[in-house]
Design a protein around this motif. Structure first.
Motif, short mmCIF file in Angstrom:
data_model
loop_
_atom_site.label_atom_id
_atom_site.label_comp_id
_atom_site.label_asym_id
_atom_site.label_seq_id
_atom_site.Cartn_x
_atom_site.Cartn_y
_atom_site.Cartn_z
N GLY A 182 0.81 -1.21 0.00
CA GLY A 182 0.00 0.00 0.00
C GLY A 182 0.85 1.26 0.00
N LEU A 183 1.92 1.25 0.78
CA LEU A 183 2.81 2.41 0.82
C LEU A 183 3.51 2.62 -0.52
N CYS A 184 3.95 1.53 -1.13
CA CYS A 184 4.60 1.64 -2.44
C CYS A 184 3.66 2.27 -3.47
N LEU A 185 2.44 1.78 -3.52
CA LEU A 185 1.47 2.30 -4.49
C LEU A 185 1.12 3.76 -4.18
N ALA A 186 0.97 4.06 -2.90
CA ALA A 186 0.60 5.42 -2.52
C ALA A 186 1.71 6.41 -2.87
N MET A 187 2.95 6.06 -2.56
CA MET A 187 4.06 6.98 -2.83
C MET A 187 4.25 7.23 -4.32
N LEU A 188 3.86 6.26 -5.14
CA LEU A 188 4.02 6.42 -6.58
C LEU A 188 2.81 7.07 -7.24
N LEU A 189 1.61 6.71 -6.80
CA LEU A 189 0.41 7.10 -7.54
C LEU A 189 -0.30 8.33 -6.98
N ILE A 190 -0.11 8.65 -5.72
CA ILE A 190 -0.81 9.80 -5.15
C ILE A 190 0.01 11.07 -5.41
N ASP A 191 -0.52 11.92 -6.26
CA ASP A 191 0.16 13.17 -6.61
C ASP A 191 -0.21 14.32 -5.68
N ASP A 192 -1.40 14.23 -5.10
CA ASP A 192 -1.85 15.29 -4.20
C ASP A 192 -1.15 15.14 -2.85
N ASN A 193 -0.28 16.08 -2.53
CA ASN A 193 0.50 15.98 -1.29
C ASN A 193 -0.37 16.00 -0.04
N LYS A 194 -1.51 16.69 -0.13
CA LYS A 194 -2.40 16.73 1.03
C LYS A 194 -2.94 15.33 1.33
N VAL A 195 -3.27 14.60 0.29
CA VAL A 195 -3.78 13.24 0.48
C VAL A 195 -2.66 12.31 0.91
N LEU A 196 -1.51 12.43 0.24
CA LEU A 196 -0.39 11.53 0.52
C LEU A 196 0.13 11.70 1.95
N TYR A 197 0.52 12.92 2.27
CA TYR A 197 1.10 13.15 3.60
C TYR A 197 0.03 13.16 4.69
N GLY A 198 -1.16 13.61 4.33
CA GLY A 198 -2.25 13.61 5.31
C GLY A 198 -2.61 12.21 5.75
N SER A 199 -2.70 11.28 4.80
CA SER A 199 -3.05 9.90 5.15
C SER A 199 -1.97 9.26 6.02
N PHE A 200 -0.71 9.58 5.72
CA PHE A 200 0.36 9.00 6.52
C PHE A 200 0.40 9.62 7.92
N LEU A 201 0.12 10.91 8.00
CA LEU A 201 0.07 11.56 9.31
C LEU A 201 -1.06 10.99 10.17
N ILE A 202 -2.19 10.69 9.54
CA ILE A 202 -3.30 10.07 10.28
C ILE A 202 -2.87 8.69 10.79
N THR A 203 -2.14 7.96 9.94
CA THR A 203 -1.64 6.64 10.35
C THR A 203 -0.71 6.77 11.55
N LEU A 204 0.15 7.78 11.53
CA LEU A 204 1.05 7.99 12.67
C LEU A 204 0.26 8.41 13.90
N GLY A 205 -0.81 9.17 13.70
CA GLY A 205 -1.64 9.57 14.83
C GLY A 205 -2.31 8.38 15.49
N LEU A 206 -2.70 7.39 14.68
CA LEU A 206 -3.33 6.18 15.22
C LEU A 206 -2.35 5.38 16.08
N PHE A 207 -1.07 5.59 15.85
CA PHE A 207 -0.05 4.93 16.68
C PHE A 207 -0.27 5.22 18.16
N GLY A 208 -0.68 6.46 18.44
CA GLY A 208 -0.88 6.87 19.83
C GLY A 208 -2.02 6.16 20.53
N LEU A 209 -2.93 5.56 19.76
CA LEU A 209 -4.02 4.81 20.38
C LEU A 209 -3.53 3.53 21.03
N PHE A 210 -2.42 3.01 20.53
CA PHE A 210 -1.90 1.73 21.01
C PHE A 210 -0.67 1.89 21.90
#
Length: 291
Positions: free
Chosen positions: A52-80
């Motif tokens: 998923g990360l490979c495809l996202a880094m290659l195919l997502i051109d919108d930086n808001k979507v690309l970096y935003g989705s990864f930041l949300i993923t990092l935020g979910l880290f704090g739940l655990f």
């Protein structure tokens, strides 16, 4: 379906798989009770997130979507994991920086290629991202209960191993014992005084029963020394285990990276066949120097 919608779908996949990966880490290091099926599921999950990360880094051109989705993923880290927020935050910052760097390298590699070579594209950024991810995994392990439990765990020499090791030295040991003692199977109480036996129990927690032999005493003494000797260094065991885990994951990555890229390439082919994505040829202006 618009391009933005497709990118959002990819971003959501990254978030979902990342959340499951954090959950698996929490389960491994804090819950335990692992089975073979659990490890297979975890490895599969890690592989899917890598794809998923490979495809996202290659195919997502919108930086808001690309970096935003990864930041949300990092935020979910704090739940655990929230027992060491400062160190975890430092690790997540490193991971996010590595993600930004890997994404930029992948896109730069794509731009300079005439005919797309997905192996070279993903090979440019994926190893760097995985290294940062392994740092986070090692941090999680370091602050989990497991390393401390291992450091406190008592080491016991298997009795069969002890008997095999001591057998060649029995004659040498008996030569140093009081006269009349010809073997180690004599009762220890006949060699040691009651005062010495009591002192062993009070000071060293070595308890000798009446029918236990001298060999039994040496066995207990060896186990005691084995557990006491490393006491000054036990505080370094957790960090040593965390470093060992990081290095082990780096070794595994030599297999994981090619496998992830191969599967990402297969998924890319499927997406192309389904017309979810497409390959276009562009005319680019380049600068050259001539005489």
């Amino acid at each position: 379906m618009s391009t933005l919608q497709k990118q959002i779908i990819l971003g959501f996949a990254v978030i979902l798989l990342g959340a499951f990966f954090w959950y698996f880490l929490h389960y491994v290091f804090y819950v335990g009770n692992l089975t073979t099926g659990c490890w297979i599921a975890g490895g599969t999950l890690f592989l899917l997130w890598g794809i998923g990360l490979c495809l996202a880094m290659l195919l997502i051109d919108d930086n808001k979507v690309l970096y935003g989705s990864f930041l949300i993923t990092l935020g979910l880290f704090g739940l655990f994991f929230n027992n060491e927020p400062f160190y975890y935050l430092a690790g997540l910052i490193i991971l996010f920086a590595a993600f930004c760097s890997a994404s930029a390298m992948i896109k730069r590699e794509e731009e300079i290629q005439v005919n797309l070579n997905f192996w070279r594209i993903w090979q440019r950024g994926l190893p760097r991202l995985l290294t940062a991810l392994f740092i986070v995994v090692a941090l999680v392990y370091f602050f989990s209960p497991h390393p401390a439990e291992i450091a406190k765990r008592e080491i016991t020499i298997p009795r069969e191993t002890f008997n095999s090791v001591i057998k060649p030295f029995e004659k040498l040991i008996t030569e140093r014992l009081p006269e009349g003692v010809n073997d180690l199977d004599i009762e220890a109480s006949k060699i040691l005084t009651p005062k010495e036996i009591k002192e062993l129990k009070d000071k060293y927690n070595i308890e000798l029963k009446e029918d236990e032999t001298l060999k039994d005493f040496i066995y207990k003494l060896a186990n005691y020394q084995l557990n006491v000797a490393p006491d000054p260094y036990k505080k370094f065991i957790p960090i040593g285990l965390a470093i060992a885990l990081f290095l082990s994951l780096k070794i595994v990555s030599f297999i994981f990276v090619p496998l992830t890229i191969l599967l990402s390439w297969l998924i890319m082919k499927i997406l192309l066949a389904l017309k979810f994505t497409r390959i276009e040829r562009e005319t680019k202006e380049v600068e050259t120097v001539k005489l």
